[in-house]
Design a protein around this motif. Sequence first.
Motif, short mmCIF file in Angstrom:
data_model
loop_
_atom_site.label_atom_id
_atom_site.label_comp_id
_atom_site.label_asym_id
_atom_site.label_seq_id
_atom_site.Cartn_x
_atom_site.Cartn_y
_atom_site.Cartn_z
N GLY A 175 59.73 -12.54 -66.55
CA GLY A 175 61.19 -12.12 -66.64
C GLY A 175 62.01 -13.64 -66.44
O GLY A 175 63.22 -13.43 -66.14
N ASP A 176 61.30 -14.56 -66.43
CA ASP A 176 62.01 -15.94 -66.14
C ASP A 176 62.17 -16.54 -67.62
O ASP A 176 61.81 -16.44 -68.50
CB ASP A 176 61.23 -16.83 -65.43
CG ASP A 176 61.06 -16.39 -64.05
OD1 ASP A 176 61.95 -15.96 -63.27
OD2 ASP A 176 60.02 -16.33 -63.42
N LYS A 177 63.17 -17.47 -67.74
CA LYS A 177 63.66 -18.22 -68.87
C LYS A 177 62.22 -19.09 -69.04
O LYS A 177 61.63 -19.60 -68.17
CB LYS A 177 64.75 -19.33 -68.53
CG LYS A 177 65.96 -18.43 -68.57
CD LYS A 177 67.22 -19.49 -68.42
CE LYS A 177 68.55 -18.83 -68.33
NZ LYS A 177 69.61 -19.39 -68.33
N PRO A 178 61.84 -18.98 -70.39
CA PRO A 178 60.67 -20.05 -70.78
C PRO A 178 60.57 -21.27 -70.58
O PRO A 178 60.86 -22.10 -71.87
CB PRO A 178 60.50 -19.06 -72.09
CG PRO A 178 61.86 -19.00 -72.60
CD PRO A 178 62.75 -18.77 -71.52
N PHE A 179 60.24 -21.80 -69.48
CA PHE A 179 59.84 -23.21 -69.36
C PHE A 179 58.47 -23.40 -68.73
O PHE A 179 58.45 -22.58 -67.66
CB PHE A 179 60.84 -24.06 -69.04
CG PHE A 179 62.03 -24.14 -69.54
CD1 PHE A 179 62.23 -25.07 -70.69
CD2 PHE A 179 63.21 -23.15 -69.53
CE1 PHE A 179 63.65 -25.06 -71.23
CE2 PHE A 179 64.54 -23.01 -70.31
CZ PHE A 179 64.64 -24.29 -71.08
N GLY A 180 57.88 -24.36 -69.11
CA GLY A 180 56.72 -24.64 -68.21
C GLY A 180 56.36 -26.25 -68.31
O GLY A 180 56.62 -26.93 -69.42
N SER A 181 55.62 -26.69 -67.27
CA SER A 181 55.36 -27.99 -67.32
C SER A 181 54.02 -28.43 -66.44
O SER A 181 53.65 -27.58 -65.74
CB SER A 181 56.41 -28.53 -66.25
OG SER A 181 57.88 -28.48 -66.92
N VAL A 182 53.58 -29.45 -66.85
CA VAL A 182 52.12 -29.79 -66.23
C VAL A 182 52.18 -31.43 -65.62
O VAL A 182 52.74 -32.16 -66.69
CB VAL A 182 51.23 -29.79 -67.24
CG1 VAL A 182 49.73 -30.24 -66.82
CG2 VAL A 182 50.98 -28.43 -67.91
N LEU A 183 51.58 -31.64 -64.73
CA LEU A 183 51.64 -33.19 -63.96
C LEU A 183 50.47 -33.62 -64.25
O LEU A 183 49.19 -32.99 -63.77
CB LEU A 183 52.19 -33.03 -62.74
CG LEU A 183 52.03 -34.29 -62.04
CD1 LEU A 183 52.85 -35.33 -62.48
CD2 LEU A 183 52.35 -34.11 -60.30
N VAL A 184 50.07 -34.80 -64.87
CA VAL A 184 48.64 -35.30 -65.27
C VAL A 184 48.70 -36.78 -64.58
O VAL A 184 49.47 -37.45 -64.89
CB VAL A 184 48.59 -35.23 -66.86
CG1 VAL A 184 47.02 -35.89 -66.92
CG2 VAL A 184 48.60 -33.83 -67.29
#
Length: 160
Positions: free
Chosen positions: A24-33
Amino acid sequence: MVSETDLIHLKRCIALAEESLDAGDKPFGSVLVSAEGRVLQEDRNRTGGGDNTQHPEFALARWAANNMTPQARSAATVYTSGEHCAMCSAAHGWVGLGRIVYVASSAQHRGWLAEWGIQPGPVKAIPIQDVAPNVPVEGPVTELTDTIRAVHKRYFDKER
């Protein structure tokens, strides 16, 4: 130049954006490498509860500040489904994180909203380099923009 490894991490960002959408959240995703290629942390948007500052890029910046040395932060890469907003760009710069690679730009996102008849958010979209000029940035990644566009379309179709 975006590598095959970059594409793997960006695809994970899109999967996290889909998880965000399902929650139900706005669609954003992130990854720290890390510089060595190890995934250190990942997150998705968590704004559905009403706190519109709960962006994954900001969460990763906070995590990095508390868990990484300055040298490790500057050598790390943040992958994300969408270009950082001004708040997240500032957090990234202040914490001293390194490279950013994003799928879709803020300009692309604004264009999609206009196309779908959706009003933009309350904060002006500013390119990352205008907020954090010393951060190396790559994006948009054209081979994945149609995929994230479709995820955003599903979000706004549900909101209508």
